[in-house]
Scaffold this motif. Structure first.
Motif, short mmCIF file in Angstrom:
data_model
loop_
_atom_site.label_atom_id
_atom_site.label_comp_id
_atom_site.label_asym_id
_atom_site.label_seq_id
_atom_site.Cartn_x
_atom_site.Cartn_y
_atom_site.Cartn_z
N UNK A 179 0.35 2.79 8.30
CA UNK A 179 0.63 3.50 9.62
C UNK A 179 -0.24 2.69 10.55
N UNK A 237 -12.13 -3.88 1.98
CA UNK A 237 -11.77 -3.23 0.45
C UNK A 237 -11.19 -4.27 -0.38
N UNK A 267 -2.93 2.13 -5.60
CA UNK A 267 -3.63 3.52 -5.75
C UNK A 267 -4.10 3.75 -7.10
N UNK A 315 -3.04 -0.31 5.29
CA UNK A 315 -2.77 1.19 5.78
C UNK A 315 -1.16 1.20 6.19
N UNK A 330 0.94 -1.35 0.17
CA UNK A 330 -0.12 0.09 0.17
C UNK A 330 0.86 1.14 0.17
N UNK A 350 -8.76 -1.68 13.04
CA UNK A 350 -8.32 -0.78 12.07
C UNK A 350 -7.91 -1.59 10.93
#
Lengths: 609, 204
Positions: free
Chosen positions: A222, A311, A386, A220, A144, A304
């Motif tokens: 982070x 997705x 992305x 993610x 990601x 999280x």
């Protein structure tokens, strides 16, 4: 002999592996440990330390311990100020493009420089083991990671003196290492759930006859094991009497974090853990915690993981029942609480027979061997995580290459002119999933000029996005009636230019902060070099289109620019760039005219700009 | 049939990406259709599984990573063919884009404007959807099945043309243009009704 390696540049630990003839193997240190802590210590007394040495010294000595800097790769100072971590590092006055840390000895370092040091240490380990220089490396990145984060990683590789063959997504690397020797997995759909020290990725893959096709990926950048440690460390500090960790001595923060991490790791095998934390100047803490209590404490962090999993499955068009299995990767998947989440979300037992710490490096080594010409019956088809788009009227993003498209990729769209007599069109290239331009990341801007005046809606401009196997984007715009083209090779502004990387190599011992003036000078030099290269190439290929006098004048200005480029006056560089532009305008027109005759190919278009 | 640019043998780069003579990778012929690129027969009736399998099989043959030791020329061809492969796979994976590709092959350009009755229908449906979630859900069902019906129709009619080897006959393919346009309007409506706009994924 080829000596290609795969490097897992992790948030907490980094590893290096190699795959010559036969199976891949992780290269280990003298203690038989493959892990190299991604840590640097800058002590008040004595030399800097890396790896295990850095961790050991930080527990007893005052100084700057830099950990988990992968979180800041390709990020501006703004991101670092928002970081929720217990700050034992000191931020320097960075800029919007890059985080800088203050360290002992009145120096500053960037995440790229620190990553380069870890990479250099692993390179040295490999060269000692292999008995010669490393010829190429595949470095893994979270799936990601965006363009800027990837570029920063590549820059770190260059800075470490590595020939970076490819940046490979970590879950994809893990899938390769996991799946190759198991023919029973053929034709299945698999999820790789990769929770590392600081990043989280989830990828859905199809395996078939040696081909690993990524169907969808999300994550993610982070979220990771660090976040679990932090929750626990904050609790320990509260129990010891400090509600607010801000301003506490760094040694204390390092101790709290180390105690939290040790306790977290024990919960992987023990139901009940006694945590002892006796800091100087605080209430001594001694408490017994059950695994259940720990789960409740970290539940907000774990939750999280859910949205990225949803997705990825939605984008792949699959449900849990379609899967052949879920592969766990990353040290954090050792936590029973994480396994329980996976079991619940995907409705099946995760597969446990891979070594979650080492599979990523092993997969990278296999890919490095393939890319160096090794005879391996495999192929990895990665995707872009992305979407890549272009700004249209009203600040809305039109997606040209949607996320989860296999790379290399190419896609086209057509725009029409919106005003009568319009002769130019501006393009703004963006990355991200949102509808509005301001919510996406800006990658580049360029202009197509010289459109013949026409009524609004008649002029048609075809825009082509081409993504290569490293995910590097080239955008070309072409007016269809005249064949007039403009293009841009996208290099995100948060990364480093080649000249900056070279500069850092030279300066890497004193880490001097570059001021605005010198940055402008470097940028001018890069631009000058680009134009000099393009002009020479054009002269080599189409020099015959010029008369001897015309050619001499172009060559003269080129030579002057070359001299100015190596001096320090950036105004002179700018002046000569303009002069060369002017001197080659007619040449460019002739070349453009000739090229319209022949079918235009993307690679030849790029040479005009 | 074209000449191999590496060794001059006679080759068919659509059926077999590599030259039979020298085994080097061949460039795609100009004007290759998405079906050619994937090495599949020109047809509307292709399953997602068949498309994915063809994509993977062709990737193994043309991807630059499989050609680490090849010449620069061959590697450039590999990059070009792989980008075309990704584009073709994505096009044919989408039933509407696949139908448009077939129209294009026949030289048919569909009218992208909806006829007035369809437009009035669409507007009325959108208005009714505002009445509440229950109505909206019912409309999602209704529009979804209308769309599925049109797609079945499209598959049948393309199937007939395929059997009669008339897929390149512009006069016979042209009537399908309006049907494809209709499907596209219904798809957009259906997605809007479902609130299927792209959700923002958590991005740092």
């Amino acid at each position: 002999m080829e000596r290609a390696v795969g490097i897992d540049l992790g948030t907490t630990y980094s590893l290096v592996a190699t795959a010559g003839k036969g199976a891949a193997r992780v290269l280990r240190d003298a203690n038989g440990d493959g892990r190299f802590p991604s840590a640097a210590f800058f002590g008040r007394n004595g030399k800097d330390a890396l790896g295990w040495d850095a961790l050991h010294r930080a527990e007893h000595e005052d100084g700057d311990l830099l950990l988990s800097i992968k979180r800041f790769m390709g990020r501006g100072a703004h991101a670092a100020r928002q970081d929720p971590g217990l700050r034992s590092f000191r931020l320097a006055a960075g800029d919007d493009r890059m985080v800088r840390f203050h360290v002992e000895g009145d120096r500053t370092v960037t995440p790229i420089e620190l990553s380069a040091r870890y990479l250099a240490a692993l390179k040295a380990r490999a060269e000692q083991d292999l008995g010669g220089p490393v010829t190429g490396a595949v470095i893994t990145v979270p799936a990601y990671f965006d363009d800027a984060q990837r570029q920063a990683t590549k820059d770190a590789g260059k800075l470490a003196g590595l020939n970076v063959l490819r940046l490979l997504a970590e879950p994809t690397a893990a899938a390769v290492a996991y799946g190759l020797d198991r023919p029973e997995h053929d034709n299945g759909r698999y999820v790789v759930f990769d929770l590392g020290g600081g990043t989280f990725d989830v990828s859905v893959l199809a395996f078939e006859r040696g081909v690993f096709q990524v169907l969808a990926t999300s994550g993610d950048t982070a979220l990771g094991g660090d976040d679990f440690d932090l929750v626990l460390a904050r609790m320990l500090l509260r129990d010891a009497g400090w509600d607010d960790p801000a301003g506490l001595p760094r040694v204390l923060l390092n101790q709290a974090r180390a105690a939290a991490k040790a306790a977290k790791e024990r919960f992987s095998t023990e139901e009940r853990v006694e945590i002892v934390f006796a800091p100087e100047g605080g209430r001594p803490v001694r408490r017994t915690m059950t695994r259940q209590e720990f789960h409740v404490l970290v539940d907000p962090v774990l939750r999280r993981c859910r949205a990225p999993c949803e997705a990825a499955m939605r984008d792949a068009g699959l449900t849990g029942a379609d899967l052949g299995g879920v592969i766990l990767v990353g040290g954090s998947t050792r936590m029973p609480v994480v396994r329980a989440f996976v079991r619940e979300f995907f409705g099946r037992e995760p597969l446990l027979d891979a070594n979650p710490d080492e599979v990523v490096a092993v997969g990278a080594a296999l890919q490095a061997d393939l890319l160096s010409g090794g005879d391996r019956d495999m192929l990895l088809l990665d995707v872009t995580p992305l979407s890549l788009g272009v700004e249209t009227m009203g600040g809305v993003v039109d997606k040209i290459i949607p996320r989860n498209t296999s790379i290399p990729a190419r896609a086209r769209t057509t725009f029409t002119t919106y005003a009568d007599g319009q002769t130019g069109m501006d393009f703004h290239v963006v990355q991200g999933e949102r509808e509005k331009v301001e919510d996406c990341k800006s990658l580049a801007r360029f202009k197509l000029s010289g459109i013949p005046p026409m009524a609004a809606g008649i002029g048609r401009v075809e825009v082509t996005y081409a993504l290569d196997a490293d995910g590097l984007l080239t955008v070309t715009a072409r007016e269809t009636t005249t064949g007039r083209t403009a293009s841009v090779e996208v290099k995100p502004s948060y990364g480093l230019t080649d000249a900056e990387v070279e500069q850092m190599l030279v300066d890497s011992m004193d880490f001097a902060e570059q001021d605005m003036e010198s940055r402008l000078l470097i940028e001018g030099r890069v631009e000058a070099q680009r134009i000099i290269d393009a002009t020479r190439k054009a002269l080599r290929e189409d020099g015959a289109m010029l008369s001897a006098a015309e050619r001499r004048s172009v060559e003269d200005v080129t030579a002057q620019l070359e001299v100015a480029k190596n001096a320090r006056d950036r105004h002179e560089i700018t002046r000569l760039i303009d002069a060369l532009d002017h001197a080659t305008a007619e040449f460019a027109r002739r070349r453009m005219g000739a090229s319209i005759q022949s079918a235009l190919k993307d690679h030849s278009i790029r040479e005009f700009t | 049939m074209t000449k191999c640019p590496h060794c001059d043998a006679t080759t068919d780069p659509v059926a077999e990406p590599r030259c039979q003579g020298c085994r080097a990778l061949l460039p795609l012929p100009a004007g290759a259709s998405p079906f050619d690129v994937l090495g599949l027969p020109t047809s509307y009736a292709l399953t997602a599984e068949a498309l994915d399998a063809a994509f993977r099989r062709r990737s193994m043959a043309v991807h630059p990573d499989r050609l680490a030791r090849a010449s620069d020329k061959e590697r450039r061809i590999a990059v070009e063919r792989t980008a075309a492969l990704t584009e073709a796979h994505r096009t044919l994976r989408d039933v509407e884009a696949r139908a448009l590709a077939l129209l294009r092959l026949a030289g048919v350009t569909p009218d992208h404007r909806a006829d007035p009755t369809l437009l009035a229908d669409l507007m009325e449906t959108r208005e009714r959807a505002e009445q509440g979630d229950d109505v909206r859900r019912a409309l999602v069902e209704q529009v979804g099945s209308a769309r599925a019906g049109l797609l079945t129709d499209l598959e049948r009619r393309f199937g007939e043309l395929e059997r009669e080897q008339a897929l390149r006959d512009a006069a016979r393919v042209a009537p399908l243009g309006a049907l494809v346009t209709r499907v596209r309007y219904l798809t957009r409506l259906w997605e809007d009704l479902q609130g299927q706009r792209e959700h923002a994924v958590h991005v740092q």
